[in-house]
Design an enzyme around this catalytic site. Structure first.
Site, PDB file in Angstrom:
ATOM      1  NE  ARG A  40      -0.658   0.403   4.941  1.00  0.00           N
ATOM      2  CZ  ARG A  40      -0.362  -0.585   5.783  1.00  0.00           C
ATOM      3  NH1 ARG A  40      -0.657  -1.817   5.459  1.00  0.00           N
ATOM      4  NH2 ARG A  40       0.209  -0.327   6.934  1.00  0.00           N
ATOM      5  CG  ASP A  90      -0.342   3.306  11.883  1.00  0.00           C
ATOM      6  OD1 ASP A  90      -0.110   3.986  12.907  1.00  0.00           O
ATOM      7  OD2 ASP A  90       0.404   2.398  11.504  1.00  0.00           O
ATOM      8  CB  CYS A 146      -4.151  -0.229   8.970  1.00  0.00           C
ATOM      9  SG  CYS A 146      -2.558   0.560   8.984  1.00  0.00           S
TER      10      CYS A 146
END
Ligand SMILES: [Zn+2]
Length: 211
Positions: A40, A90, A146
């Site tokens: 990602r 995150d 995440c």
């Protein structure tokens, strides 16, 4: 402008904003490029493993690298006076910290988050509505991040594009009211939801009615 976090959201945001002609961008992150995140983090590849993300970014883009983690101790000095702060973190704790500091310092803030197939983006202008109007306290840390729930790579890219768009709106003075942008790549749905200010939220203190 300051991007906090140089991962799957922060690094493509930097790329998009640089390509849009924005200059004076700084990126803060103390983390290094890791193999499990490459799916990602489209600006990095396996040659970058183990290197600090901000150092790699600053080699490839005209951005200033700030190799620190933004926290309660250094947050005010790093955020003060920025045209906009963008959330590429995150963890919910970091997102709420940025939300609160930006409101305190009257700096426009773009919250961005992604988990699994979903993502959300919210432009918080001085005076709110803000992240705490959406949810007064951060969710339980055990369901956080995440790293715990995993993330579908394209969801990070989509959220990054939406966040960069909101940052451009913020610095160009677009007067359109803020809205919560919700994306779901499992269903292909993209929604724009009005976020009413919570009159009990700290961001509303002293604010004029009818924001
Ligand atoms: Zn609020």
């Amino acid at each position: 402008m300051l991007i906090v976090g140089a991962g799957g959201i922060g690094s493509p945001v930097a790329r998009i904003l640089v390509d849009a002609g924005v200059r004076g961008i700084a990126v803060a992150d103390d983390d290094v490029v890791a193999l499990e995140n490459l799916h990602r983090q489209v600006l990095f590849d396996d040659r970058d493993l183990g290197r600090r993300k901000v150092d790699v970014l600053a080699e490839r883009l005209p951005v200033e690298a700030i190799p620190v983690r933004v926290d309660r101790r250094n947050g005010r000095s790093l955020l003060r006076g920025r045209a906009c702060v963008i959330d590429g973190t995150d963890s919910f704790a970091d997102k709420y910290l940025l939300n609160d500091l930006c409101l305190e310092l009257s700096v426009p803030f773009v919250h961005a988050g992604a988990a699994q197939f979903r993502g959300q983006v919210l432009l918080v202008r001085p005076g709110g509505p803000c992240l705490r109007c959406l949810l007064p306290e951060p969710p339980d840390a055990r369901t956080d991040e995440c790293r715990v729930t995993g993330i579908f790579g394209p969801a990070a890219g989509l959220v990054a594009a939406l966040a960069a768009g909101e940052a451009l709106r913020a610095i160009s003075g677009d007067p359109a009211p803020s809205a919560l942008l919700l994306a779901d790549l499992a269903t292909g749905r993209l929604q724009r939801a009005r976020l009413p200010p919570d009159p009990l939220c700290p961001c509303a203190a002293g604010a004029p009615a009818g924001r």
